[in-house]
Design a protein around this motif. Structure first.
Motif, PDB file in Angstrom:
ATOM      1  N   ALA A  47       0.807  -1.223   0.000  1.00  0.00           N
ATOM      2  CA  ALA A  47       0.000   0.000   0.000  1.00  0.00           C
ATOM      3  C   ALA A  47       0.839   1.271   0.000  1.00  0.00           C
ATOM      4  CB  ALA A  47      -0.942   0.008   1.209  1.00  0.00           C
ATOM      5  N   THR A  48       2.124   1.166   0.364  1.00  0.00           N
ATOM      6  CA  THR A  48       2.978   2.361   0.340  1.00  0.00           C
ATOM      7  C   THR A  48       3.585   2.592  -1.036  1.00  0.00           C
ATOM      8  OG1 THR A  48       5.013   1.170   0.983  1.00  0.00           O
ATOM      9  CG2 THR A  48       3.583   1.967   2.757  1.00  0.00           C
ATOM     10  N   LYS A  49       3.533   1.569  -1.904  1.00  0.00           N
ATOM     11  CA  LYS A  49       4.132   1.700  -3.232  1.00  0.00           C
ATOM     12  C   LYS A  49       3.134   2.198  -4.278  1.00  0.00           C
ATOM     13  CE  LYS A  49       8.393   0.316  -2.462  1.00  0.00           C
ATOM     14  NZ  LYS A  49       8.424   0.302  -1.020  1.00  0.00           N
ATOM     15  N   VAL A  50       1.884   1.746  -4.156  1.00  0.00           N
ATOM     16  CA  VAL A  50       0.820   2.201  -5.054  1.00  0.00           C
ATOM     17  C   VAL A  50      -0.255   2.836  -4.190  1.00  0.00           C
ATOM     18  CG1 VAL A  50      -0.875   1.549  -6.789  1.00  0.00           C
ATOM     19  CG2 VAL A  50       1.324   0.367  -6.706  1.00  0.00           C
ATOM     20  N   THR A  51      -0.421   4.128  -4.349  1.00  0.00           N
ATOM     21  CA  THR A  51      -1.310   4.897  -3.484  1.00  0.00           C
ATOM     22  C   THR A  51      -2.341   5.658  -4.316  1.00  0.00           C
ATOM     23  OG1 THR A  51       0.072   6.887  -3.539  1.00  0.00           O
ATOM     24  CG2 THR A  51       0.643   5.215  -1.892  1.00  0.00           C
ATOM     25  N   ALA A  52      -3.240   6.316  -3.617  1.00  0.00           N
ATOM     26  CA  ALA A  52      -4.263   7.101  -4.315  1.00  0.00           C
ATOM     27  C   ALA A  52      -3.645   8.237  -5.121  1.00  0.00           C
ATOM     28  CB  ALA A  52      -5.259   7.658  -3.294  1.00  0.00           C
ATOM     29  N   SER A  53      -2.459   8.680  -4.742  1.00  0.00           N
ATOM     30  CA  SER A  53      -1.838   9.814  -5.428  1.00  0.00           C
ATOM     31  C   SER A  53      -1.088   9.412  -6.696  1.00  0.00           C
ATOM     32  CB  SER A  53      -0.882  10.541  -4.478  1.00  0.00           C
ATOM     33  OG  SER A  53       0.180   9.676  -4.082  1.00  0.00           O
ATOM     34  N   ASN A  54      -0.724   8.119  -6.831  1.00  0.00           N
ATOM     35  CA  ASN A  54       0.034   7.731  -8.029  1.00  0.00           C
ATOM     36  C   ASN A  54      -0.676   6.697  -8.898  1.00  0.00           C
ATOM     37  OD1 ASN A  54       0.379   5.241  -6.748  1.00  0.00           O
ATOM     38  ND2 ASN A  54       2.507   5.611  -6.179  1.00  0.00           N
ATOM     39  N   PHE A  55      -1.852   6.244  -8.477  1.00  0.00           N
ATOM     40  CA  PHE A  55      -2.571   5.218  -9.238  1.00  0.00           C
ATOM     41  C   PHE A  55      -3.795   5.833  -9.897  1.00  0.00           C
ATOM     42  CE2 PHE A  55      -5.599   1.549  -9.370  1.00  0.00           C
ATOM     43  CZ  PHE A  55      -4.929   0.838 -10.352  1.00  0.00           C
ATOM     44  N   ILE A  56      -3.864   5.717 -11.219  1.00  0.00           N
ATOM     45  CA  ILE A  56      -5.004   6.287 -11.949  1.00  0.00           C
ATOM     46  C   ILE A  56      -5.782   5.195 -12.683  1.00  0.00           C
ATOM     47  CG2 ILE A  56      -3.930   8.550 -12.200  1.00  0.00           C
ATOM     48  CD1 ILE A  56      -3.167   7.811 -15.042  1.00  0.00           C
ATOM     49  N   GLY A  57      -5.611   3.950 -12.278  1.00  0.00           N
ATOM     50  CA  GLY A  57      -6.321   2.846 -12.899  1.00  0.00           C
ATOM     51  C   GLY A  57      -5.433   2.087 -13.870  1.00  0.00           C
ATOM     52  N   ASN A  58      -6.020   1.097 -14.516  1.00  0.00           N
ATOM     53  CA  ASN A  58      -5.291   0.277 -15.483  1.00  0.00           C
ATOM     54  C   ASN A  58      -5.144   1.040 -16.800  1.00  0.00           C
ATOM     55  OD1 ASN A  58      -4.775  -2.371 -14.167  1.00  0.00           O
ATOM     56  ND2 ASN A  58      -7.000  -2.412 -13.963  1.00  0.00           N
ATOM     57  N   VAL A  59      -3.994   1.649 -16.988  1.00  0.00           N
ATOM     58  CA  VAL A  59      -3.726   2.406 -18.212  1.00  0.00           C
ATOM     59  C   VAL A  59      -2.399   1.957 -18.810  1.00  0.00           C
ATOM     60  CG1 VAL A  59      -5.021   4.447 -17.461  1.00  0.00           C
ATOM     61  CG2 VAL A  59      -2.566   4.302 -16.995  1.00  0.00           C
ATOM     62  N   MET A  60      -2.314   2.010 -20.132  1.00  0.00           N
ATOM     63  CA  MET A  60      -1.067   1.699 -20.830  1.00  0.00           C
ATOM     64  C   MET A  60      -0.445   3.001 -21.301  1.00  0.00           C
ATOM     65  SD  MET A  60      -0.370  -0.870 -24.053  1.00  0.00           S
ATOM     66  CE  MET A  60      -0.478  -2.330 -23.041  1.00  0.00           C
ATOM     67  N   ASP A  61       0.806   3.201 -20.951  1.00  0.00           N
ATOM     68  CA  ASP A  61       1.536   4.411 -21.317  1.00  0.00           C
ATOM     69  C   ASP A  61       2.082   4.246 -22.732  1.00  0.00           C
ATOM     70  OD1 ASP A  61       3.249   6.580 -21.579  1.00  0.00           O
ATOM     71  OD2 ASP A  61       3.931   6.498 -19.500  1.00  0.00           O
ATOM     72  N   LEU A  62       1.640   5.103 -23.651  1.00  0.00           N
ATOM     73  CA  LEU A  62       2.045   5.010 -25.061  1.00  0.00           C
ATOM     74  C   LEU A  62       3.131   6.018 -25.426  1.00  0.00           C
ATOM     75  CD1 LEU A  62      -1.524   4.737 -26.659  1.00  0.00           C
ATOM     76  CD2 LEU A  62      -0.080   2.897 -25.762  1.00  0.00           C
ATOM     77  N   SER A  63       3.686   6.700 -24.437  1.00  0.00           N
ATOM     78  CA  SER A  63       4.626   7.786 -24.713  1.00  0.00           C
ATOM     79  C   SER A  63       5.923   7.315 -25.346  1.00  0.00           C
ATOM     80  CB  SER A  63       4.929   8.556 -23.421  1.00  0.00           C
ATOM     81  OG  SER A  63       5.558   7.715 -22.455  1.00  0.00           O
ATOM     82  N   SER A  64       6.263   6.026 -25.185  1.00  0.00           N
ATOM     83  CA  SER A  64       7.554   5.549 -25.695  1.00  0.00           C
ATOM     84  C   SER A  64       7.602   5.482 -27.215  1.00  0.00           C
ATOM     85  CB  SER A  64       7.878   4.172 -25.109  1.00  0.00           C
ATOM     86  OG  SER A  64       6.901   3.225 -25.495  1.00  0.00           O
TER      87      SER A  64
END
Length: 374
Positions: free
Chosen positions: A257-274
């Motif tokens: 719970a300290t690694k994935v929190t409400a402040s850094n988790f926005i749901g199941n998303v795939m980052d396409l920036s690469s």
């Protein structure tokens, strides 16, 4: 009758095994005497063995406009998190998606393949289940194995080198424009404005990348700091399961719970920036007449995960999207630990695969095959 509250305590932490009890008592008495000398009589002093750890959380996925979106991605909560068993960091793989369990409110879980965390050559193919208060040690899951962490750090360093080279080239271009080497005055003015804007963006990117690299080396270099959860359930890998004769290969990880929190988790998303919008659209739309409406590049570069593709649809894809030969196809994306973001074609015919375990006869099973994009 008044209830007296316990005295305040000054707690001094020391590294385990670094101090004898005799010296510890001496230090505590000396500290206590300092407090008494200053008239502070209701405070006690205790020394206890302890060890400080950086408790860094994963990063929230960056918008595609961020200059460090690509290098942050492996350390973020977006899908495709590179993981491994802390006991076998040489075997690396990729986490799947996040989910919750109504029976266990407040906890977040992550699904992955069993072979990622229990390598068949290292661990017996038996059911694993962790039970609270059982006394059994946890199978810890860490972000990035040995090789993967080094590779991600090198990627950041290469990005900084590239940006530095770009900055030097832009400086030379600006000096050329200021020196009057461009005859047309309007073109010279336009060149200066464009170069100055790009120089500002590049310098900001260099600063942000250097700062991010320093944070990663400080917070994540120690493998213990990269523990992001532990395995709670994983049945043995099974073959020819059910009426479809498929392979069963999965494990559930309870996320720290300290690694994935409400402040850094926005749901199941795939980052396409690469890869960026132009490249991805070219990969996804192999056939010229394909409608571009079936996948629009998300404005923020983050593609949400939703829905389930049925077996029927996988075997008989909709006719709206075609492959390079004009046949109906389902295009799929994968963000793998080794491969990065890739695009492929879902094969409509199941593959028969024979899997072997050490000292065991092979078993045949059906699996879904993904073919390379054209």
């Amino acid at each position: 009758m008044a209830i007296l509250s316990p005295p305040a305590v000054v707690l001094i932490g020391v590294n385990p095994g670094s101090l004898s009890s005799e010296v510890g008592i001496e230090v505590a008495v000396h500290c206590r005497s300092i407090l008494v000398d200053h008239g502070i009589l209701d405070v006690h002093v205790e020394l206890r063995e302890s060890k400080a750890h950086f408790d860094a959380a994963l990063y929230a996925p960056k918008l595609i406009s961020s200059p460090i979106a690509r290098v942050v991605e492996p350390f973020s909560t977006s899908l495709g998190i590179p993981i491994c068993n802390a006991n076998t960091p040489q075997y690396e793989g990729t986490a799947g998606f996040f989910f919750t369990d109504n029976a266990k409110p407040g906890k977040l879980f992550m699904l992955t393949a069993r072979h990622v965390l229990f390598h068949p050559h290292e661990v017996a193919n038996e059911k694993y289940e962790y039970k609270e208060n059982s006394g059994a040690s946890k199978v810890k899951v860490i972000l990035l194995g040995q090789a993967a962490f080094r590779a991600r750090v090198e990627n950041i360093e290469k990005e900084i080198d590239y940006l530095t080279m770009m900055s030097e080239d832009l400086t030379a271009r600006l000096e050329s424009a200021l020196a009057g080497k461009i005859r047309d005055e309007n073109e010279a003015k336009e060149e200066r404005e464009v170069v100055e804007r790009k120089m500002k963006e590049t310098e900001e990117a260099i600063e942000a990348s250097n700062s991010f690299l320093a944070d990663i080396l400080r917070d994540w270099q120690d493998e213990e700091n990269r523990v992001i959860g532990h395995v709670v359930l994983s049945p043995p890998i099974s073959f020819n399961v059910g009426n479809d004769g498929a392979t069963e290969d999965w494990a559930v990880v309870e996320v720290d719970a300290t690694k994935v929190t409400a402040s850094n988790f926005i749901g199941n998303v795939m980052d396409l920036s690469s890869v960026g919008d132009r490249t991805l659209m070219k990969w996804m739309h192999a056939y010229p007449t394909n409608s571009h409406s079936f996948l629009r590049f998300p404005l923020n570069g983050l593609l949400p995960l939703h829905g389930i593709v049925s077996d029927q649809e996988m075997c008989r894809p909709p006719s709206a999207i075609k492959d390079q030969n004009g046949n109906p196809v389902i295009m799929v994306l994968k963000n793998g630990n080794a491969s990065g973001l890739t695009v492929g074609r879902l094969n409509t015919i199941r593959s028969f695969v024979r899997r072997y375990f050490k000292n065991e006869l092979g078993e045949v099973s059906k699996e879904v095959a993904v073919l390379p994009r054209p």
